[in-house]
Design an enzyme around this catalytic site. Structure first.
Site, PDB file in Angstrom:
ATOM      1  N   VAL A 173       0.981  -0.965  -0.043  1.00  0.00           N
ATOM      2  CA  VAL A 173      -0.159  -0.320   0.330  1.00  0.00           C
ATOM      3  C   VAL A 173       0.945   1.271   0.196  1.00  0.00           C
ATOM      4  O   VAL A 173       0.858   2.191  -0.379  1.00  0.00           O
ATOM      5  CB  VAL A 173      -0.891  -0.217   1.396  1.00  0.00           C
ATOM      6  N   GLY A 218       1.789   3.127  -2.967  1.00  0.00           N
ATOM      7  CA  GLY A 218       1.294   4.476  -3.862  1.00  0.00           C
ATOM      8  C   GLY A 218       0.286   5.525  -2.901  1.00  0.00           C
ATOM      9  O   GLY A 218      -0.356   6.286  -3.244  1.00  0.00           O
ATOM     10  N   HIS A 219       0.281   5.762  -2.105  1.00  0.00           N
ATOM     11  CA  HIS A 219      -0.142   5.781  -0.759  1.00  0.00           C
ATOM     12  C   HIS A 219       1.139   5.986   0.477  1.00  0.00           C
ATOM     13  O   HIS A 219       0.818   5.891   1.244  1.00  0.00           O
ATOM     14  CB  HIS A 219      -1.236   5.455   0.309  1.00  0.00           C
ATOM     15  N   PHE A 220       1.499   7.063   0.585  1.00  0.00           N
ATOM     16  CA  PHE A 220       2.043   8.513  -0.913  1.00  0.00           C
ATOM     17  C   PHE A 220       3.675   8.289  -0.668  1.00  0.00           C
ATOM     18  O   PHE A 220       4.551   7.816  -0.260  1.00  0.00           O
ATOM     19  CB  PHE A 220       1.655   9.416  -0.455  1.00  0.00           C
ATOM     20  N   VAL A 273       2.399   7.035   4.305  1.00  0.00           N
ATOM     21  CA  VAL A 273       1.059   7.545   4.936  1.00  0.00           C
ATOM     22  C   VAL A 273       0.206   6.374   5.288  1.00  0.00           C
ATOM     23  O   VAL A 273      -0.773   5.313   3.788  1.00  0.00           O
ATOM     24  CB  VAL A 273       0.641   8.106   5.101  1.00  0.00           C
TER      25      VAL A 273
END
Length: 176
Positions: free
Chosen positions: A71, A74-76, A81
């Site tokens: 995750v 892509g976040h971020f 986060v």
């Protein structure tokens, strides 16, 4: 006045369940947890169950945020986060664990325990107060506010170093 307004104010300021009175200390890991909720890797999002109090309808859960979790790609990128929606899922899974113990009026997970089936129906309230980051060790506190044969409402908090990161009031439908 909405019935939980005062509770939400309290949830923002202090851990609502610490210390739990007459708490039973447990040491249940993911293998045990898989006996009582239907979630599996990669969507089983809690590591350990550490404390349960049936009288107060409360549970304490632990989760380590793995920096290798995809995750974070892509976040971020370059500023990872942990997403709030996944924090809600952690709180929801913790609430399902609590529902198992309350339904069985027991602190035990046995070989023949069956996963409790519950589906989110509503997020009554959610607040994200502090970022959850890679390598964070989280403590999740859950208190069952209401429960009948069909619906349950839980108050939940995620803490990092005893500081509240997020909180929620979640409603679940029990499909049994």
């Amino acid at each position: 006045m909405w019935q939980y307004e005062n509770l939400i104010k309290k949830l923002k300021k202090q851990p609502i369940l610490l210390p739990l009175k007459s708490t039973t200390v447990v040491d249940y890991n993911q293998e045990d947890i898989q006996r009582i909720i239907p979630h599996r890797h990669p969507f089983l999002m809690i590591d350990n169950l550490t404390k349960i109090n049936l009288d107060e309808k409360a549970i304490e859960v632990e989760q380590y945020i793995d920096p290798n979790n995809p995750v974070f790609e892509g976040h971020f990128p370059n500023n990872p986060v942990y997403p709030g929606v996944l924090q809600l899922e952690i709180m929801g899974q913790s609430g399902l664990c609590l529902a198992h113990f309350l339904a069985n009026n027991s602190y035990d997970i046995t070989e023949d325990s069956k996963p409790i089936k519950g589906l989110f129906t509503k997020v009554h309230h959610a607040v994200f107060m502090s970022q959850v980051l890679p390598n964070d060790n989280l403590k999740i506190l859950v208190n069952m506010l209401e429960k009948d044969d069909f619906l349950g409402i839980v108050a939940s908090q995620i803490l990092k170093n005893n500081k509240i990161c997020s909180l929620s009031l979640l409603e679940v439908y029990f499909d049994e």
